[in-house]
Design an enzyme around this catalytic site. Structure first.
Site, short mmCIF file in Angstrom:
data_model
loop_
_atom_site.label_atom_id
_atom_site.label_comp_id
_atom_site.label_asym_id
_atom_site.label_seq_id
_atom_site.Cartn_x
_atom_site.Cartn_y
_atom_site.Cartn_z
N ASN A 10 0.81 -1.20 -0.12
CA ASN A 10 -0.09 -0.03 -0.17
C ASN A 10 0.95 1.28 -0.08
OD1 ASN A 10 -1.74 1.91 0.72
ND2 ASN A 10 -2.25 1.32 2.50
N LYS A 12 0.07 4.34 -0.18
CA LYS A 12 -0.52 5.58 0.23
C LYS A 12 -0.21 6.79 -0.53
CE LYS A 12 -0.13 3.17 4.85
NZ LYS A 12 -0.03 3.37 6.08
N HIS A 93 -9.72 1.40 4.77
CA HIS A 93 -8.31 1.67 5.42
C HIS A 93 -8.56 2.53 6.66
CE1 HIS A 93 -4.18 2.84 6.35
NE2 HIS A 93 -3.76 1.71 5.70
N GLU A 95 -6.96 4.99 7.83
CA GLU A 95 -6.44 6.34 7.59
C GLU A 95 -7.77 7.03 6.73
OE1 GLU A 95 -2.71 5.72 5.54
OE2 GLU A 95 -1.99 5.04 7.41
N GLU A 164 -5.43 -4.41 10.68
CA GLU A 164 -4.48 -3.76 11.06
C GLU A 164 -4.72 -2.98 12.26
OE1 GLU A 164 -2.31 -2.77 6.88
OE2 GLU A 164 -4.24 -1.16 6.99
N GLY A 170 2.49 2.08 10.75
CA GLY A 170 3.64 3.22 10.31
C GLY A 170 4.39 3.48 11.82
N SER A 209 3.25 -2.27 10.15
CA SER A 209 4.77 -2.32 10.67
C SER A 209 5.45 -3.75 10.13
CB SER A 209 5.19 -1.89 11.88
OG SER A 209 4.71 -0.60 12.10
P1 PGA Z 1 2.89 -0.01 7.65
O1 PGA Z 1 1.25 0.40 7.06
O2 PGA Z 1 3.26 -1.21 6.96
O3 PGA Z 1 3.63 1.34 7.01
O4 PGA Z 1 2.60 -0.11 9.04
C1 PGA Z 1 0.58 -0.58 6.63
C2 PGA Z 1 -0.99 -0.09 6.11
O5 PGA Z 1 -1.34 1.35 6.69
O6 PGA Z 1 -1.52 -0.72 5.30
#
Ligand code: PGA
Length: 246
Positions: A10, A12, A93, A95, A164, A170, A209
């Protein structure tokens, strides 16, 4: 029951034309193995160019509108994603649930629209730090999944769920393998309750992560059928070892 693993990146809001070399490098590495499915969910502006540059790699969007077309400035329909060369999309997601205030009902409608158009879907769920600390994470995420699930897709492998934990995205923090196993077992039971045997075909991804150093341990957890990877999917150097661990 053996489900083929899916390792999805992803990106983003990252990536312009100069990142297409990473897409092709990832595509080449993905093409050299046939154990796992590999996908990259890219910014909408890169999808067509990535699909052209890496025809063998599954390219996805990161969101889709629930309507087929119309007065929705700035949004992308499922038909537009397909037209650009995408074969799947992320929906729900955290976010977007947070920044765009998407509700479970919104996520369900987006998933239904994408599946109806023939796109694969990665539907995301996960709890906040506060919910995890309160001890209610499993009940909370199970309820979130139940309220976000669309009707059964005609091909059950087209629907994947990504667990998640928001506090792990992140941050470098990863859920413990015990907590991942507990959550994935609960989500699998929820899928079985919703779809019966077809729910057994749906992949349950872990996200938050994931990196080369922890991927193998996470993939060894029962009911983990792959990963949704953010930061570590941006370069072939970081992502290819995760694919290799799959
Ligand atoms: P990350 O993000 O691997 O940077 O923690 C995962 C995601 O948001 O899909």
């Amino acid at each position: 029951m053996t489900r083929r693993r899916l390792i999805a990146g992803n990106w983003k809001m990252n990536g312009t034309a100069d990142a297409l070399g990473e897409v092709t490098a990832i595509a080449n590495a993905a093409g050299e193995q046939d154990r796992v499915d590999v996908a990259l969910c890219l910014p909408a502006t890169l999808i067509a160019r990535a699909a052209a540059a890496a025809p063998g790699l599954a390219i996805g969007g990161q969101d889709v509108h629930a309507s087929e077309s119309g007065a929705h400035t700035g949004c992308t329909s499922a038909a537009m994603l397909l037209d650009a060369g995408a074969t799947l999309t992320i929906v729900g997601h955290s976010e977007r649930r947070q920044d765009q205030h998407e509700t479970n009902a919104d996520v369900r409608a987006k998933a239904a629209a994408a599946l109806a158009a023939g796109l694969g879907v990665i539907l995301c769920v996960g709890e906040s730090d506060e919910v995890r600390t309160s001890g209610d994470a499993v009940a909370h995420v199970s309820a979130q999944l139940y309220a976000s699930l669309p009707e059964a897709p005609s091909d059950s492998t087209h629907l994947s769920i990504a667990y998640e934990p928001i506090w792990a995205i992140g941050t470098g923090k990863v859920a413990s393998t015990t907590d991942i196993a507990e959550m994935h077992a609960a989500l699998r039971a929820r899928l079985f309750a919703a779809f019966g045997e077809a729910g057994q075909d749906m992949r349950l991804l872990y996200g938050g992560s994931v990196k080369a150093s922890n991927a193998a341990e996470i993939f060894a957890v029962p009911d983990v059928d792959g990963a949704l990877v953010g930061g570590a999917s941006l370069t072939a150097a970081d992502f290819v070892p995760i694919v290799a661990a799959g």
